[in-house]
Design an enzyme around this catalytic site. Structure first.
Site, mmCIF file in Angstrom:
data_model
loop_
_atom_site.group_PDB
_atom_site.id
_atom_site.type_symbol
_atom_site.label_atom_id
_atom_site.label_comp_id
_atom_site.label_asym_id
_atom_site.label_seq_id
_atom_site.Cartn_x
_atom_site.Cartn_y
_atom_site.Cartn_z
ATOM 1 N N GLU A 68 -23.022 -27.935 7.831
ATOM 2 C CA GLU A 68 -21.709 -27.375 7.500
ATOM 3 C C GLU A 68 -21.301 -27.700 6.072
ATOM 4 O O GLU A 68 -20.713 -26.860 5.381
ATOM 5 C CB GLU A 68 -20.663 -27.886 8.490
ATOM 6 C CG GLU A 68 -20.732 -27.239 9.874
ATOM 7 C CD GLU A 68 -21.859 -27.754 10.731
ATOM 8 O OE1 GLU A 68 -22.164 -27.134 11.758
ATOM 9 O OE2 GLU A 68 -22.456 -28.807 10.366
ATOM 10 N N HIS A 137 -15.771 -30.396 20.639
ATOM 11 C CA HIS A 137 -15.843 -28.951 20.452
ATOM 12 C C HIS A 137 -14.552 -28.254 20.901
ATOM 13 O O HIS A 137 -14.568 -27.061 21.183
ATOM 14 C CB HIS A 137 -17.004 -28.356 21.254
ATOM 15 C CG HIS A 137 -18.355 -28.874 20.877
ATOM 16 N ND1 HIS A 137 -18.787 -30.131 21.199
ATOM 17 C CD2 HIS A 137 -19.372 -28.286 20.202
ATOM 18 C CE1 HIS A 137 -20.020 -30.309 20.744
ATOM 19 N NE2 HIS A 137 -20.396 -29.204 20.133
#
Length: 336
Positions: A68, A137
């Site tokens: 990321e 998440h």
């Protein structure tokens, strides 16, 4: 939204509306590119990018490595060179791995270089709980990024706004962060055809009322509207405001509503402490609208713990319709 009487409304899902916005933007402007993990042939973790790779090719719909930080850095660099990247995180939680590029680069470069450059970058974040994806998440971190000058932070709650706000973000010269609640992806609604924009920094009054103002964000807007219908049957007329933009926040719409109703309930999924509702509460307290309050402001936010995996516990840590009903009744009836 820009009003056009000749625009036909169709029913699309939230995910389909976002995909259509990206398709329109890519067709209109070859500078628009898509980046992210598994957004190509796989179609994205939540299938939002779909088959766009087959229409525009891998030069414009680019799968990035599982990094990321690296992917976000390439997206910032691409924006600085004149492209208009849309970078998709698989989950909003993973933005934590890219905070250096988001907070120290994307948000700061225009300032650091005296306004000589801009970073026309859009980042998309599938966010929120309700899918059984557990603590790493399922977070709602929009308040984190809303704390950073130089970023705009959006939370569209309807398919129409999901499309219009993404198209507006692509017109913006500065980095725009869009948080898309995962539960909303399958929600359907009327969406105008063609290109239109939904203004950044402008809240929407989803239901007018006279007794209490409920300011909600993202999925909580729909829960607030459901609660408002039940309350109406009890003689409590709630006004529901969809904040839509965390930064810049629509001060005028919120304060005008509080002056009218004299009561305020803030509903958001992020952790209650230092969350979006805290900023709304402070905004009211620091304005003349404070003098109109007939009851304390109530914040309904996420619990002070990670999001659990167990479905029932997962529901328990974020506001639900019964929580909104109880809080609103207490505010209106002077029980707090």
């Amino acid at each position: 939204m820009n009003a056009h009487s000749d625009i036909e409304l169709r029913e699309l899902s939230y995910a389909e509306a976002i995909r259509e916005a990206m398709d329109i933007a890519m067709e209109r402007d070859e500078r628009v590119i898509l980046m992210g993990e598994d957004i190509g042939v796989y179609g994205g973790a939540f299938q939002v990018t779909g088959e766009l790779v087959h229409k525009y090719g891998t030069d414009r719909v680019m799968d990035t490595p599982i990094s990321e930080l690296g992917g976000a850095g390439v997206a910032v660099g691409a924006a600085l060179t004149g492209l208009r990247p849309i970078f998709e995180f698989q989950f909003s939680d993973f933005a934590t791995l890219a905070m250096e590029q988001i907070v120290n680069q994307a948000a700061k470069v225009r300032y650091m270089l005296g306004g000589s450059v801009s970073v026309p970058l859009v980042m998309r974040f599938p966010a929120g709980s309700g899918t059984g994806a557990a603590a790493q998440h399922s977070q709602s971190i929009e308040a984190w990024l809303g704390h950073v000058p130089g970023l705009k932070v959006l939370q569209p709650s309807t398919p129409e706004d999901a499309k219009g706000m993404l198209l507006a973000a692509l017109d913006d010269p500065d980095p725009v962060m869009i948080f898309e609640h995962k539960i909303l992806y399958k929600m359907k609604g009327h969406v105008p055809e063609g290109h239109y924009t939904t203004p950044i920094g402008k809240a929407a009054i989803r239901r007018e009322g006279r007794d209490v103002t409920i300011v909600a964000t993202s999925l909580m807007v729909h829960k607030a509207l459901a609660a408002a219908e039940t309350l109406a049957g009890e003689g409590i007329d709630a006004e529901v405001i969809d904040l839509r933009t965390v930064r810049p926040m629509d001060r005028e719409t919120v304060l005008a509503s509080v002056r009218k109703t004299g009561r305020l309930v803030c509903v958001y999924e992020g952790v209650k402490t230092l969350g979006v509702g805290s900023e709304i509460s402070a905004m009211v307290a620091e304005s003349d609208a404070f003098d109109y309050l007939d009851a304390p402001v109530v914040r309904l936010g996420g619990a002070e713990c990670p999001v659990p995996y167990n479905p029932e516990l997962e529901k328990a840590v974020v506001p639900q319709v019964p929580d909104i009903l109880d809080a609103t009744r207490n505010v209106v009836k002077g029980r707090i």
